[in-house]
Scaffold this active site. Structure first.
Site, PDB file in Angstrom:
ATOM      1  N   ASP A  16      30.173 -11.743  16.780  1.00 45.78           N
ATOM      2  CA  ASP A  16      28.987 -11.107  17.361  1.00 45.78           C
ATOM      3  C   ASP A  16      28.201 -10.553  16.179  1.00 45.78           C
ATOM      4  OD1 ASP A  16      27.119  -9.943  19.043  1.00 45.78           O
ATOM      5  OD2 ASP A  16      28.365  -8.200  19.494  1.00 45.78           O
ATOM      6  N   GLU A  76      27.323 -15.916  18.656  1.00 47.80           N
ATOM      7  CA  GLU A  76      26.207 -15.706  19.570  1.00 47.80           C
ATOM      8  C   GLU A  76      24.949 -16.258  18.924  1.00 47.80           C
ATOM      9  OE1 GLU A  76      25.623 -12.059  22.268  1.00 47.80           O
ATOM     10  OE2 GLU A  76      24.281 -11.725  20.570  1.00 47.80           O
ATOM     11  N   ASP A 149      31.257  -4.321  20.164  1.00 45.22           N
ATOM     12  CA  ASP A 149      30.902  -5.486  19.346  1.00 45.22           C
ATOM     13  C   ASP A 149      32.115  -6.401  19.173  1.00 45.22           C
ATOM     14  OD1 ASP A 149      28.033  -4.908  18.527  1.00 45.22           O
ATOM     15  OD2 ASP A 149      29.025  -3.054  17.917  1.00 45.22           O
TER      16      ASP A 149
END
Length: 190
Positions: A16, A76, A149
């Protein structure tokens, strides 16, 4: 190594990306069993320059890759926001992680935030808390709720695993989805 119908073992690194906090999560997948190897957050707020942040990201992600030798990396993908400077910085981090993967010959796949949330929770608009809870259900371990996160990074790795194994696609003429997953894995639902 690609997972085959015999269920070959593989390690997936989920990232992430961020310039304030970078989440990472490592999953070992053996057949249908998903095990968390490690997860964490790289706190970059103490670094005052972008150069220092990027150097730290490079060092830590490279260290994770060299220690765990992941077979695949999932990250991501870029998303559109209101702050163009933030988007540019995020894109640089994503590019750095992709470059590290390519330099080590590791396949890397990007997933949109909504696709990740949909894959993990069944809702593309799920909150970070909902993603974290479903990551706990899927992995069967209690995670640190303050590390969103990191739980997001594990969610990215889980999303990749599900998409590689077609959990929500057609298998032998039948539709497999969350209902089938729940009925086939009752011990994972608490």
């Amino acid at each position: 190594m690609q997972i085959t119908s015999s269920g070959a073992e593989k390690i997936i690194l989920g990232i992430d990306p961020g310039t304030r906090f970078l989440g990472y999560g490592l999953l070992k997948v053996d057949k249908a069993k998903v095990t968390v190897l490690q997860y964490g957050v790289l706190n970059l707020t103490k670094y005052t320059t972008q150069g220092a942040k990027f150097l730290k990201i490079h060092e830590r992600v490279l260290g994770i890759i060299e220690e765990f030798l992941p077979d695949e990396i999932a990250i991501e993908s870029p998303f559109f926001g209101k702050n163009i400077q933030s988007m540019l910085k995020l894109g640089r981090v994503q590019g750095m992680v992709m470059s590290l993967a390519f330099s080590k010959g590791i396949p890397i796949v990007e997933y949109e935030p909504k696709k990740i949330k949909q894959s993990v929770t069944g809702n593309g608009n799920a909150s970070k808390e909902q993603v974290a809870k479903m990551v706990e259900v899927i992995t069967g371990i209690k995670l640190d709720a303050k590390l969103f996160d990191a739980t997001d990074a594990l969610g990215i790795a889980i999303c990749h695993h599900f998409h590689q194994n077609n959990i929500s696609s057609s298998v032998k003429g039948t539709k497999k989805g969350w209902g089938a997953f729940v009925s086939e894995n009752p011990e994972r639902i608490k």
